[in-house]
Write a protein that holds these residues in place. Structure first.
Motif, PDB file in Angstrom:
ATOM      1  N   LEU A  54     -23.214   1.049   1.982  1.00  0.00           N
ATOM      2  CA  LEU A  54     -22.127   1.087   2.953  1.00  0.00           C
ATOM      3  C   LEU A  54     -22.128  -0.212   3.745  1.00  0.00           C
ATOM      4  O   LEU A  54     -23.178  -0.797   4.000  1.00  0.00           O
ATOM      5  CB  LEU A  54     -22.283   2.266   3.917  1.00  0.00           C
ATOM      6  N   ASP A  55     -20.945  -0.651   4.142  1.00  0.00           N
ATOM      7  CA  ASP A  55     -20.857  -1.874   4.938  1.00  0.00           C
ATOM      8  C   ASP A  55     -21.377  -1.663   6.360  1.00  0.00           C
ATOM      9  O   ASP A  55     -21.859  -2.605   6.987  1.00  0.00           O
ATOM     10  CB  ASP A  55     -19.403  -2.366   4.996  1.00  0.00           C
ATOM     11  N   ASN A  56     -21.274  -0.441   6.859  1.00  0.00           N
ATOM     12  CA  ASN A  56     -21.704  -0.155   8.231  1.00  0.00           C
ATOM     13  C   ASN A  56     -22.873   0.835   8.228  1.00  0.00           C
ATOM     14  O   ASN A  56     -22.684   2.015   7.910  1.00  0.00           O
ATOM     15  CB  ASN A  56     -20.544   0.411   9.046  1.00  0.00           C
ATOM     16  N   MET A 116     -34.615 -10.831  15.285  1.00  0.00           N
ATOM     17  CA  MET A 116     -34.026  -9.484  15.336  1.00  0.00           C
ATOM     18  C   MET A 116     -32.537  -9.557  15.009  1.00  0.00           C
ATOM     19  O   MET A 116     -31.662  -9.266  15.827  1.00  0.00           O
ATOM     20  CB  MET A 116     -34.292  -8.862  16.707  1.00  0.00           C
ATOM     21  N   THR A 117     -32.253  -9.919  13.771  1.00  0.00           N
ATOM     22  CA  THR A 117     -30.891 -10.214  13.323  1.00  0.00           C
ATOM     23  C   THR A 117     -29.941  -9.032  13.475  1.00  0.00           C
ATOM     24  O   THR A 117     -28.779  -9.197  13.847  1.00  0.00           O
ATOM     25  CB  THR A 117     -30.919 -10.654  11.842  1.00  0.00           C
ATOM     26  N   ASN A 118     -30.413  -7.840  13.183  1.00  0.00           N
ATOM     27  CA  ASN A 118     -29.545  -6.660  13.152  1.00  0.00           C
ATOM     28  C   ASN A 118     -29.755  -5.758  14.368  1.00  0.00           C
ATOM     29  O   ASN A 118     -29.489  -4.554  14.298  1.00  0.00           O
ATOM     30  CB  ASN A 118     -29.787  -5.891  11.860  1.00  0.00           C
ATOM     31  N   PHE A 119     -30.200  -6.346  15.470  1.00  0.00           N
ATOM     32  CA  PHE A 119     -30.501  -5.565  16.673  1.00  0.00           C
ATOM     33  C   PHE A 119     -29.305  -4.754  17.145  1.00  0.00           C
ATOM     34  O   PHE A 119     -29.422  -3.576  17.470  1.00  0.00           O
ATOM     35  CB  PHE A 119     -30.988  -6.490  17.795  1.00  0.00           C
ATOM     36  N   GLU A 120     -28.127  -5.370  17.196  1.00  0.00           N
ATOM     37  CA  GLU A 120     -26.945  -4.659  17.703  1.00  0.00           C
ATOM     38  C   GLU A 120     -26.532  -3.523  16.775  1.00  0.00           C
ATOM     39  O   GLU A 120     -26.070  -2.472  17.245  1.00  0.00           O
ATOM     40  CB  GLU A 120     -25.783  -5.636  17.915  1.00  0.00           C
ATOM     41  N   LYS A 121     -26.696  -3.709  15.476  1.00  0.00           N
ATOM     42  CA  LYS A 121     -26.403  -2.627  14.531  1.00  0.00           C
ATOM     43  C   LYS A 121     -27.324  -1.435  14.785  1.00  0.00           C
ATOM     44  O   LYS A 121     -26.907  -0.275  14.727  1.00  0.00           O
ATOM     45  CB  LYS A 121     -26.584  -3.125  13.094  1.00  0.00           C
ATOM     46  N   ILE A 122     -28.584  -1.749  15.050  1.00  0.00           N
ATOM     47  CA  ILE A 122     -29.558  -0.682  15.307  1.00  0.00           C
ATOM     48  C   ILE A 122     -29.268  -0.008  16.645  1.00  0.00           C
ATOM     49  O   ILE A 122     -29.361   1.212  16.772  1.00  0.00           O
ATOM     50  CB  ILE A 122     -30.983  -1.258  15.254  1.00  0.00           C
TER      51      ILE A 122
END
Length: 256
Positions: A29-31, A60-66
């Motif tokens: 999935l993209d999200n 922490m590249t994907n911090f906001e996604k997490i």
């Protein structure tokens, strides 16, 4: 036996790797937030998230996604991947992450674990040991640690770590069953709470995992087998966790 769905994030997308090989990835999935919601609707009681980009770079590249996932879900979330400082641990715990997984840093910077155990509860800090032929690998599974897996576990135990996530790299993402013998050997020698990971393919694997409960294996992280629908998710949780009520209509529909 607590079943924990895995969400691996790379370049902002939900992916699965084969044996940790970044060149063998499949985007589901993209999200990742959408995937998290799917697993929650399938009655997940906890999620395991890995920032694959951070595992390689330490950023922490994907911090906001997490953060989005942790904010939107009402279940505990544990996060790993490139967590190599007290500040990184604090940032995750401050947004509501329940457990932070220390991987490579347990080998390269054991004093970090000592510092963390003086600040946080054992329930908040766990160590991930990803081993190939009994040797832990670090930095996104690209380098060998030169240690024995159980030696690393015992070192962490002496610092106050109570739980280890143990992955048999040779099995991860292969859909060929989990490493029963390697996991049993590790659990016997470590004498800790163990979350098994890597290679669980079907209900038969789950039955074998239950045999390891006397050795401290009380939970399992499942990735590709869930994504590839190797078993009906809710029926799986119903069979292997206590206190979960399977919706009658769903059960009837599955039988049809």
């Amino acid at each position: 036996m607590l079943i924990i769905p895995a969400i691996d994030i790379k370049e902002g997308k939900c992916v699965r790797l084969t044996r940790g090989d970044f060149n063998q990835k499949k985007i589901y999935l993209d999200n990742p937030r959408d995937m998290a919601i799917i697993w929650r609707k399938q009655n997940a009681k906890m999620l395991h998230i890995v920032d694959l980009d951070a595992a390689l770079t330490g950023e922490m590249t994907n911090f906001e996604k997490i953060r989005e996932i942790v904010t939107d879900l009402d279940i505990p979330v544990q996060v790993g991947g490139g967590i190599r400082s007290v500040d990184a641990v604090k940032r995750y715990l401050d947004i509501g992450v329940s457990r932070v997984v220390i991987g490579s840093a347990a080998v390269t910077d054991p004093k970090l674990v000592e510092r963390l155990m003086k600040i946080y509860r054992p329930s908040q800090i766990v160590v991930g040991i990803d081993a190939e032929n009994g040797i832990p690998k670090i930095k996104g599974w690209t380098e060998s640690s030169g240690l024995k897996d159980f030696d690393l576990a015992l070192r962490m135990k002496s610092m106050g770590i109570e739980r280890v996530i143990y992955t048999d790299i040779s099995r991860d993402g292969m859909m060929q069953g989990f490493g029963y013998e390697s996991t049993k050997r590790f659990a016997e020698r470590a004498g800790m709470k163990i979350t098994a990971s890597g290679g669980v393919t079907n209900a038969e694997d789950m039955k074998r995992l239950i045999e390891l409960q006397p050795y401290g294996v009380d939970s399992v992280i499942i990735g590709k087998a869930l994504y590839e629908c190797n078993f009906p998710c809710q029926e799986l949780w119903y069979a292997f966790e206590e206190g979960i009520t399977l919706d009658h209509n769903f059960s009837t529909a599955r039988k049809k």
